[in-house]
Design an enzyme around this catalytic site. Structure first.
Site, PDB file in Angstrom:
ATOM      1  N   SER A  10     -34.139  82.948  81.185  1.00 17.01           N
ATOM      2  CA  SER A  10     -34.500  82.251  82.144  1.00 17.01           C
ATOM      3  C   SER A  10     -33.307  81.465  82.598  1.00 17.01           C
ATOM      4  O   SER A  10     -32.839  80.499  81.859  1.00 17.01           O
ATOM      5  CB  SER A  10     -35.704  81.495  82.223  1.00 17.01           C
ATOM      6  OG  SER A  10     -36.250  80.910  83.264  1.00 17.01           O
ATOM      7  N   GLU A  11     -32.974  81.957  83.885  1.00 12.40           N
ATOM      8  CA  GLU A  11     -31.343  81.374  84.030  1.00 12.40           C
ATOM      9  C   GLU A  11     -31.212  79.859  84.121  1.00 12.40           C
ATOM     10  O   GLU A  11     -29.916  79.192  83.983  1.00 12.40           O
ATOM     11  CB  GLU A  11     -30.559  81.805  85.221  1.00 12.40           C
ATOM     12  CG  GLU A  11     -31.181  81.856  86.326  1.00 12.40           C
ATOM     13  CD  GLU A  11     -32.111  82.805  87.053  1.00 12.40           C
ATOM     14  OE1 GLU A  11     -32.723  83.446  86.005  1.00 12.40           O
ATOM     15  OE2 GLU A  11     -32.393  82.790  88.109  1.00 12.40           O
ATOM     16  N   ASN A  12     -32.279  79.242  84.269  1.00  8.54           N
ATOM     17  CA  ASN A  12     -32.201  77.593  84.098  1.00  8.54           C
ATOM     18  C   ASN A  12     -32.098  76.994  82.703  1.00  8.54           C
ATOM     19  O   ASN A  12     -32.008  75.636  82.701  1.00  8.54           O
ATOM     20  CB  ASN A  12     -33.437  76.853  84.854  1.00  8.54           C
ATOM     21  CG  ASN A  12     -34.941  77.631  84.217  1.00  8.54           C
ATOM     22  OD1 ASN A  12     -34.988  78.758  83.936  1.00  8.54           O
ATOM     23  ND2 ASN A  12     -35.689  76.485  84.160  1.00  8.54           N
ATOM     24  N   SER A  61     -25.755  79.084  79.795  1.00  2.26           N
ATOM     25  CA  SER A  61     -26.703  80.126  80.470  1.00  2.26           C
ATOM     26  C   SER A  61     -25.987  81.178  81.196  1.00  2.26           C
ATOM     27  O   SER A  61     -26.101  82.321  81.218  1.00  2.26           O
ATOM     28  CB  SER A  61     -28.011  79.416  81.305  1.00  2.26           C
ATOM     29  OG  SER A  61     -28.658  80.583  81.838  1.00  2.26           O
TER      30      SER A  61
END
Lengths: 234, 207
Positions: free
Chosen positions: B45-47, B87
């Site tokens: 999840s890119e967060n 990330s």
């Protein structure tokens, strides 16, 4: 070295002024410096530019500074879920600079590391590349993006010691470390300030060298999209 | 006859191999997680998270634990958290094997448009431009045609681009196509869809 302040308003004294570029941590409403944003609203500083992945919602996060017209410009990757933002943007009252999310994070990180520019493949051949230098490395095109150097950084962490060493919690870390790094002055709001020696030095996420002022406070920590599964499904 | 949303997600899940680190976009791509079966897949999840778990049980929601769609989620025993710069470092650095994303338009040269429609409300590209530029393989999952019945698989995109020459494979309700030299190659037709029907519904050159 006194870094601990009694309130967000006190921590902003002498460092907040009109027209500043402020880097803010947070993703959506997760890990946003909600106490400092409220204090900036009460302070009334205006013509502010915010580098922040999102712009909050209508009544929380940076959204509260849009209602008071304190924000001149946003540098963000995604600004949905905010009707007042859209109204001000479409009527030309608010400037908006879209940065791809990873480019925004790296611009902050680079700024904090003294790197004024870097080349990235992100956005090559798109609107984002317009007006930017293109350079080939190993036969592939990359565009030049600049490091972001903020006047002030505001971030939210889980715990701090009184020297400013920070620990974040789960995905509330997000943009907070790079945002903290890129400011001339960084203020961190945390859920708990502990005495020096109470945090394991091996568990520090952001060393206190990047953090100049710290406050402790109660956080609402609003959830934007509450999604669950039923226990029977387990 | 054609594939529904869940069948499209199930077909896209076949693209994933054991051991892959994968980023799933919002919408139909999110459903892909339901069809990975026994494969050992780690979702990014890119967060700032690797090893994304399912939605929490009611009452267990944690405001400090959300996915890139801002939904409450859970962690797994393999989970790692990191900041947004790291990330996107792993995304830009080619460490993520594949991204499965939705799209508004895809062109036969692999150009992708999925972030803005001029004149309409612009919300921003989020992490989409970084993902398509950086991950190993980009798989698009979308309806083959728009609501007006026009092909979304085009000779050339008309909307502002998210990336140029980035798409590897397209999974639609009508079938699966690969981006190859000179155009698109039909990999497979959806259940009950003939190759002629797939060609007729496609604006792009099929080679």
């Amino acid at each position: 070295m006194k870094k601990v302040y009694n309130s967000a308003a006190e921590a902003l004294e002498g460092v907040l002024s009109d027209g500043m570029l402020i880097a803010s941590g947070g993703f959506g409403l997760c890990g946003i410096p909600e106490l400092l944003l409220q204090a900036i609203k009460e302070n009334g500083a205006k013509d502010l530019t915010f580098a922040s992945n999102n712009a909050g919602v209508d009544d929380f996060g940076i959204g509260i500074l849009l209602h008071t017209r304190q924000v001149k410009k946003m540098i963000s990757s995604y600004v949905g879920e905010n009707a007042e933002f859209m109204r001000q943007y479409l009527s030309g009252e608010l400037e908006l600079e879209f940065n791809p999310q990873g480019t925004l994070a790296e611009r902050m990180r680079a700024g904090g590391c003294g790197i004024p520019g870097f080349y990235t493949k992100t956005g090559v051949g798109t609107q984002i590349a317009e007006g930017k230098e293109v350079k080939q490395f190993n036969g592939e095109d990359y565009i030049l993006e600049t490091g972001l150097f903020a006047d002030l950084s505001i971030v939210k962490a889980w715990k701090a010691d009184d020297t400013g060493n920070l620990i974040f919690r789960k995905t509330a870390r997000n943009f907070n470390p790079p945002a903290a790094m890129c400011g001339k002055v960084c203020i961190a709001e945390v859920e708990e300030i502990v005495p020096r020696g109470a945090l394991d030095p091996d568990h520090i996420h952001l060393p206190g060298i990047y953090v100049h002022r710290i406050i402790q406070g109660e956080h609402e920590k609003r959830i934007e999209q509450r999604t669950t599964r039923k226990r029977e499904e387990a | 006859m054609a594939w529904d949303r869940n069948q499209m997600a199930a077909r896209a899940a076949q693209e994933l191999e054991d051991g892959m680190y994968v980023n799933l976009g919002i919408g139909i791509p999110t459903l892909v997680a339901n069809y990975v079966g026994d494969k050992d897949i780690t979702l990014q999840s890119e967060n700032g998270m690797l090893g994304m778990g399912p939605f929490p049980f009611e009452g267990d929601e944690d405001p400090d634990l959300i996915n890139a769609g801002k939904q409450t989620i859970t962690e797994l025993n393999r989970t790692a958290y990191f900041d947004s710069a790291m990330s996107f470092g792993m995304i830009r650095g080619g460490k993520i094997a594949a991204a499965i994303l939705g799209a508004m338009e895809v062109a036969e040269n692999g150009d992708l448009a999925n972030w803005m429609i001029p004149g309409k409300l612009v919300k921003g590209m989020g992490g989409a431009m970084d993902l398509v530029a950086g991950v190993g393989r980009v798989i698009v999952v979308m309806d083959h045609q728009n609501k007006a019945g026009e092909s979304k698989v085009l000779k050339k995109c008309t909307l502002p681009l998210t990336g140029t020459g980035v798409v590897d494979r397209i999974v639609t309700n009508l079938g699966v196509l690969d981006v190859v030299e000179g155009g698109l190659r039909i990999v497979e037709c959806a259940d009950g869809v003939s190759e002629d029907e797939l060609r007729a519904a496609t604006d792009a050159t099929i080679v």
